[in-house]
Design a protein around this motif. Structure first.
Motif, PDB file in Angstrom:
ATOM      1  N   LEU A  83       0.833  -1.202   0.000  1.00 14.22           N
ATOM      2  CA  LEU A  83       0.000   0.000   0.000  1.00 14.22           C
ATOM      3  C   LEU A  83       0.870   1.256   0.000  1.00 14.22           C
ATOM      4  CD1 LEU A  83      -2.695   1.477   0.193  1.00 14.22           C
ATOM      5  CD2 LEU A  83      -2.629   1.133   2.677  1.00 14.22           C
ATOM      6  N   LEU A  84       1.933   1.260   0.790  1.00 10.79           N
ATOM      7  CA  LEU A  84       2.820   2.413   0.844  1.00 10.79           C
ATOM      8  C   LEU A  84       3.521   2.637  -0.499  1.00 10.79           C
ATOM      9  CD1 LEU A  84       4.378   1.859   4.386  1.00 10.79           C
ATOM     10  CD2 LEU A  84       2.732   3.619   3.735  1.00 10.79           C
ATOM     11  N   GLN A  85       3.929   1.566  -1.142  1.00 10.11           N
ATOM     12  CA  GLN A  85       4.543   1.686  -2.459  1.00 10.11           C
ATOM     13  C   GLN A  85       3.550   2.255  -3.472  1.00 10.11           C
ATOM     14  OE1 GLN A  85       6.101  -2.150  -3.554  1.00 10.11           O
ATOM     15  NE2 GLN A  85       7.756  -2.094  -2.024  1.00 10.11           N
ATOM     16  N   LEU A  92       3.947   5.827  -5.567  1.00  9.66           N
ATOM     17  CA  LEU A  92       3.883   5.935  -7.027  1.00  9.66           C
ATOM     18  C   LEU A  92       2.828   6.942  -7.458  1.00  9.66           C
ATOM     19  CD1 LEU A  92       4.226   2.182  -8.082  1.00  9.66           C
ATOM     20  CD2 LEU A  92       5.907   4.024  -8.411  1.00  9.66           C
ATOM     21  N   GLU A  93       1.682   6.925  -6.794  1.00  5.82           N
ATOM     22  CA  GLU A  93       0.613   7.872  -7.128  1.00  5.82           C
ATOM     23  C   GLU A  93       1.051   9.304  -6.863  1.00  5.82           C
ATOM     24  OE1 GLU A  93      -2.630   6.520  -4.788  1.00  5.82           O
ATOM     25  OE2 GLU A  93      -3.211   4.919  -6.190  1.00  5.82           O
ATOM     26  N   GLU A  94       1.771   9.523  -5.758  1.00  4.64           N
ATOM     27  CA  GLU A  94       2.253  10.866  -5.458  1.00  4.64           C
ATOM     28  C   GLU A  94       3.325  11.307  -6.465  1.00  4.64           C
ATOM     29  OE1 GLU A  94       3.670  10.805  -1.489  1.00  4.64           O
ATOM     30  OE2 GLU A  94       1.670  10.598  -0.583  1.00  4.64           O
TER      31      GLU A  94
END
Length: 220
Positions: free
Chosen positions: A209-211, A215-217
């Protein structure tokens, strides 16, 4: 005080039975037919007293027997830990809100938080499964970005469960430790392997989830 009052009334009852027995015996000696019913009352009182003592004694023995066979409880604990190259704030935002649950657990369809009420119930988090199941947990303790302690409220079972989440800063990010404990009667055997597997997979899902968020940011 209660025992004194009970003993006092017991003494009065016994004194009354003795007085009636003496009265009945006196009436019979004087060939008064009233002596028979008076003595009958005395005998009935003695029988009722005897029956009451027998019943009370059996109840006491039954309670002692139940206490003797009451099951012992044992606690099963599992601990999982993982390090992340993300700040404690980032990891906290992934595990703390109930709304993050669908991203961490594929069995959860929807989740929401019921805020705590001052001087009232603590915060509750509700989860709805794809299979129609509903579960509710309560947040017992919280130190933002450091500690959270939860326990299940619904559905209730024979086990007492608690989960502790601890976040510790590291030189490259932070470490998350999840400690799950289940207290249950000896005649029930908890699946410790399943508990451990669930905690380990939970930590792996946090990394994913953190990855994804990173990526989205980056794309933005």
């Amino acid at each position: 005080m209660k025992n004194t009052v009970i003993a006092y009334f017991g003494f009065l009852a016994l004194s009354g039975l003795v007085a009636l027995s003496l009265l009945g015996a006196s009436l019979l000696q004087n060939r008064d037919p009233l002596g028979v019913p008076v003595l009958a009352i005395v005998v009935s009182g003695l029988l009722l007293t005897f029956i009451h003592e027998v019943v009370a004694d059996r109840r006491t023995q039954a309670q002692r027997a139940d206490a003797a066979i009451a099951p012992d409880f044992r606690t099963t604990t599992t601990t999982s830990s993982a390090e992340y190259r993300y700040s404690p704030a980032a990891v906290w935002s992934a595990i703390r809100p109930a709304e993050s649950a669908p991203a961490l657990d594929s069995d959860v369809a929807h989740a929401f938080t019921v805020p705590a009420i001052p001087d009232g119930p603590r915060e509750r988090q509700c989860f709805f499964g794809w299979n129609g199941s509903i579960s509710i947990i309560e947040v017992l303790e919280e130190v933002p970005e450091r500690l959270a302690v939860t326990q299940p409220l619904f559905p209730r079972g024979d086990a007492l469960e608690k989960v502790v989440y601890r976040l510790d800063p590291t030189s490259v990010g932070c470490r998350l430790t999840v400690e799950a404990s289940v207290e249950m009667p000896d005649y029930l055997a908890p699946n410790q392997a399943a508990m451990q597997e669930y905690s380990d997979s939970f930590l792996e899902n946090i990394e994913q989830l953190l990855q994804k968020r990173a990526l989205e940011e980056a794309r933005e």
